[in-house]
Scaffold this motif. Sequence first.
Motif, PDB file in Angstrom:
ATOM      1  N   ASP A 146       0.806  -1.219   0.000  1.00 19.85           N
ATOM      2  CA  ASP A 146       0.000   0.000   0.000  1.00 19.85           C
ATOM      3  C   ASP A 146       0.839   1.269   0.000  1.00 19.85           C
ATOM      4  O   ASP A 146       0.308   2.350  -0.257  1.00 19.85           O
ATOM      5  CB  ASP A 146      -0.931   0.026   1.216  1.00 19.85           C
ATOM      6  CG  ASP A 146      -2.178  -0.823   1.022  1.00 19.85           C
ATOM      7  OD1 ASP A 146      -2.435  -1.232  -0.119  1.00 19.85           O
ATOM      8  OD2 ASP A 146      -2.890  -1.065   2.017  1.00 19.85           O
ATOM      9  N   LEU A 147       2.124   1.184   0.319  1.00 21.47           N
ATOM     10  CA  LEU A 147       2.959   2.370   0.451  1.00 21.47           C
ATOM     11  C   LEU A 147       3.991   2.461  -0.670  1.00 21.47           C
ATOM     12  O   LEU A 147       4.663   1.481  -0.991  1.00 21.47           O
ATOM     13  CB  LEU A 147       3.703   2.370   1.792  1.00 21.47           C
ATOM     14  CG  LEU A 147       2.865   2.399   3.073  1.00 21.47           C
ATOM     15  CD1 LEU A 147       3.772   2.509   4.288  1.00 21.47           C
ATOM     16  CD2 LEU A 147       1.866   3.551   3.050  1.00 21.47           C
ATOM     17  N   THR A 148       4.097   3.645  -1.247  1.00 24.88           N
ATOM     18  CA  THR A 148       5.199   3.971  -2.142  1.00 24.88           C
ATOM     19  C   THR A 148       6.026   5.069  -1.474  1.00 24.88           C
ATOM     20  O   THR A 148       5.535   5.751  -0.570  1.00 24.88           O
ATOM     21  CB  THR A 148       4.691   4.457  -3.499  1.00 24.88           C
ATOM     22  OG1 THR A 148       3.879   5.634  -3.296  1.00 24.88           O
ATOM     23  CG2 THR A 148       3.858   3.393  -4.186  1.00 24.88           C
ATOM     24  N   HIS A 149       7.282   5.220  -1.893  1.00 22.15           N
ATOM     25  CA  HIS A 149       8.121   6.207  -1.220  1.00 22.15           C
ATOM     26  C   HIS A 149       9.095   6.832  -2.200  1.00 22.15           C
ATOM     27  O   HIS A 149       9.471   6.230  -3.216  1.00 22.15           O
ATOM     28  CB  HIS A 149       8.884   5.562  -0.059  1.00 22.15           C
ATOM     29  CG  HIS A 149       9.639   4.323  -0.440  1.00 22.15           C
ATOM     30  ND1 HIS A 149      10.911   4.350  -0.991  1.00 22.15           N
ATOM     31  CD2 HIS A 149       9.285   3.012  -0.363  1.00 22.15           C
ATOM     32  CE1 HIS A 149      11.314   3.116  -1.221  1.00 22.15           C
ATOM     33  NE2 HIS A 149      10.351   2.277  -0.854  1.00 22.15           N
ATOM     34  N   ASP A 150       9.474   8.063  -1.867  1.00 16.50           N
ATOM     35  CA  ASP A 150      10.434   8.777  -2.703  1.00 16.50           C
ATOM     36  C   ASP A 150      11.205   9.728  -1.808  1.00 16.50           C
ATOM     37  O   ASP A 150      10.639  10.345  -0.899  1.00 16.50           O
ATOM     38  CB  ASP A 150       9.709   9.554  -3.800  1.00 16.50           C
ATOM     39  CG  ASP A 150      10.687  10.219  -4.760  1.00 16.50           C
ATOM     40  OD1 ASP A 150      11.735   9.619  -5.046  1.00 16.50           O
ATOM     41  OD2 ASP A 150      10.398  11.347  -5.199  1.00 16.50           O
ATOM     42  N   CYS A 151      12.502   9.847  -2.059  1.00 16.00           N
ATOM     43  CA  CYS A 151      13.362  10.734  -1.284  1.00 16.00           C
ATOM     44  C   CYS A 151      14.386  11.349  -2.223  1.00 16.00           C
ATOM     45  O   CYS A 151      14.854  10.690  -3.166  1.00 16.00           O
ATOM     46  CB  CYS A 151      14.045   9.978  -0.145  1.00 16.00           C
ATOM     47  SG  CYS A 151      15.109  11.023   0.901  1.00 16.00           S
ATOM     48  N   SER A 152      14.715  12.589  -1.958  1.00  9.72           N
ATOM     49  CA  SER A 152      15.681  13.270  -2.818  1.00  9.72           C
ATOM     50  C   SER A 152      17.128  12.905  -2.496  1.00  9.72           C
ATOM     51  O   SER A 152      18.049  13.386  -3.166  1.00  9.72           O
ATOM     52  CB  SER A 152      15.509  14.798  -2.682  1.00  9.72           C
ATOM     53  OG  SER A 152      15.722  15.215  -1.333  1.00  9.72           O
ATOM     54  N   CYS A 153      17.331  12.041  -1.516  1.00 13.66           N
ATOM     55  CA  CYS A 153      18.696  11.636  -1.179  1.00 13.66           C
ATOM     56  C   CYS A 153      19.214  10.632  -2.215  1.00 13.66           C
ATOM     57  O   CYS A 153      18.426  10.020  -2.940  1.00 13.66           O
ATOM     58  CB  CYS A 153      18.735  11.023   0.222  1.00 13.66           C
ATOM     59  SG  CYS A 153      18.118   9.326   0.316  1.00 13.66           S
ATOM     60  N   PRO A 154      20.517  10.417  -2.264  1.00 14.57           N
ATOM     61  CA  PRO A 154      21.076   9.498  -3.266  1.00 14.57           C
ATOM     62  C   PRO A 154      21.083   8.041  -2.808  1.00 14.57           C
ATOM     63  O   PRO A 154      21.991   7.287  -3.165  1.00 14.57           O
ATOM     64  CB  PRO A 154      22.502  10.030  -3.442  1.00 14.57           C
ATOM     65  CG  PRO A 154      22.851  10.610  -2.107  1.00 14.57           C
ATOM     66  CD  PRO A 154      21.580  11.179  -1.564  1.00 14.57           C
ATOM     67  N   HIS A 155      20.078   7.631  -2.056  1.00 13.30           N
ATOM     68  CA  HIS A 155      20.031   6.250  -1.570  1.00 13.30           C
ATOM     69  C   HIS A 155      19.931   5.283  -2.757  1.00 13.30           C
ATOM     70  O   HIS A 155      19.063   5.419  -3.611  1.00 13.30           O
ATOM     71  CB  HIS A 155      18.828   6.074  -0.646  1.00 13.30           C
ATOM     72  CG  HIS A 155      18.617   4.669  -0.189  1.00 13.30           C
ATOM     73  ND1 HIS A 155      19.475   4.036   0.684  1.00 13.30           N
ATOM     74  CD2 HIS A 155      17.642   3.764  -0.488  1.00 13.30           C
ATOM     75  CE1 HIS A 155      19.043   2.822   0.920  1.00 13.30           C
ATOM     76  NE2 HIS A 155      17.928   2.617   0.217  1.00 13.30           N
ATOM     77  N   ASP A 156      20.814   4.324  -2.804  1.00 14.32           N
ATOM     78  CA  ASP A 156      20.812   3.370  -3.916  1.00 14.32           C
ATOM     79  C   ASP A 156      20.650   1.934  -3.439  1.00 14.32           C
ATOM     80  O   ASP A 156      20.859   0.989  -4.204  1.00 14.32           O
ATOM     81  CB  ASP A 156      22.098   3.503  -4.746  1.00 14.32           C
ATOM     82  CG  ASP A 156      23.354   3.309  -3.881  1.00 14.32           C
ATOM     83  OD1 ASP A 156      23.197   3.096  -2.659  1.00 14.32           O
ATOM     84  OD2 ASP A 156      24.464   3.371  -4.447  1.00 14.32           O
ATOM     85  N   GLY A 157      20.271   1.776  -2.176  1.00 13.94           N
ATOM     86  CA  GLY A 157      20.074   0.430  -1.658  1.00 13.94           C
ATOM     87  C   GLY A 157      18.675  -0.076  -1.927  1.00 13.94           C
ATOM     88  O   GLY A 157      17.851   0.585  -2.566  1.00 13.94           O
ATOM     89  N   GLN A 158      18.403  -1.282  -1.465  1.00 13.86           N
ATOM     90  CA  GLN A 158      17.093  -1.872  -1.638  1.00 13.86           C
ATOM     91  C   GLN A 158      16.143  -1.336  -0.557  1.00 13.86           C
ATOM     92  O   GLN A 158      16.529  -1.132   0.590  1.00 13.86           O
ATOM     93  CB  GLN A 158      17.178  -3.395  -1.523  1.00 13.86           C
ATOM     94  CG  GLN A 158      17.962  -4.053  -2.646  1.00 13.86           C
ATOM     95  CD  GLN A 158      17.277  -3.876  -3.989  1.00 13.86           C
ATOM     96  OE1 GLN A 158      16.059  -3.905  -4.085  1.00 13.86           O
ATOM     97  NE2 GLN A 158      18.080  -3.690  -5.037  1.00 13.86           N
TER      98      GLN A 158
END
Length: 288
Positions: A146-158
Motif C-alpha cells: 500500500d505504500l510507495t516512497h520517494d526521497c531526494s537523497c542518493p540512496h541506492d540500496g534496496q
Amino acid sequence: MARYRRTAPGDARPGAGHLGGSRRSAPRPASTRWSRRLLTALPPALDGGHDPATWRRGAELAVAGTVGELRVRAGAVTARVQGERPRPWLVEVGVRRWGAAELDALTAVLVDNPLLIAPLAGGDVPPVLAGLLDEVGLDLLPSPGDLTHDCSCPHDGQGACEHVAALLHALAEHADAEPAVVLLLRGAAPAALLRRVEDAASGPSPAAEALPVDPVAFHRLSAEPPELSVVRRAPGRTAADDLDAAVLGPGAGGVADALRPFYAALHGTAGPGPRRAGAGPAARGGNG
C-alpha cells in the motif's frame, strides 16, 4: 515557510530540521494506541520492503527531531528530513486511497455503529474501528504493497532509506495527537465522511416533482377556486342602499340618497338621477 539552521556535517544538531527551526527536547518514543499500530503496520507495507537497521536509524533521526514540515493529505504524507548536508532531504510517502466500494463499506460500518460518530466529529478515531473494518475485509492501516516512497537523497540500496523511515516514525507520533490522519491517508476526510454517514442514515431524498415552466400552467396546478355567488338585488335597489350608517359616521345622513341615482345610472336601472346640463327642454329645441 519553516527555515532550517544550516550546519556543517559534523555538527551535533539534536533539533535541526524541526518545523520552525527551533530546538526542542527529543520527543517521547511513540508508544500509544495509534503509533504502536502504525509502527507495526508500516514497515511491511513499504513498496520494496525495508531493512531493519535502516528502520532503526530512521527512528533515531525522528527522535532527534530532524523531521520538519510534516504534512498529511489524502493519499500522501510529505516532510523534510535533515541529513548530514545543510539542506534537508525532501521525502514523500504515498498511501493507497480507498475506492468508492471501500468508502461505502466504511460508511455502512459507521451507520451500524453510531456510537463512533461523536468521537469522529471531535477529531478522534476509536481504535475499535480498525477491528470493525477488518470484519468486513477492509484494512484501515496500510497493508503490504500500500505504500510507495520517494526521497531526494542518493540512496541506492534496496527498500526505503533512513529518511523515509524517519518520516514514518514522525507520522506515527503525529497520529497519536491527530488520529484522523489514519482516515485522511485513505482518502476519507472526516468532514466528508460524516456527510456520507448522514446521507446514508437518512436514506435517499424523494425525487423532486417536475414543475411546468409556463407560469399559467404552474398556477393551474392548484385547485380551482370555488364559484362565487352573485347577490341578486331587488329592482330599484342599488349598492347605495347597502351603505352602513355606522360605517359612514355622524353627519353622513342623506349620502345614500345622493349616491343612489349614480349607481342606478351605472347599472342602467330606472330611477331619479341628477339632471345633466343642457338636458332640459331648451336644449331639445322646445319653446316651452
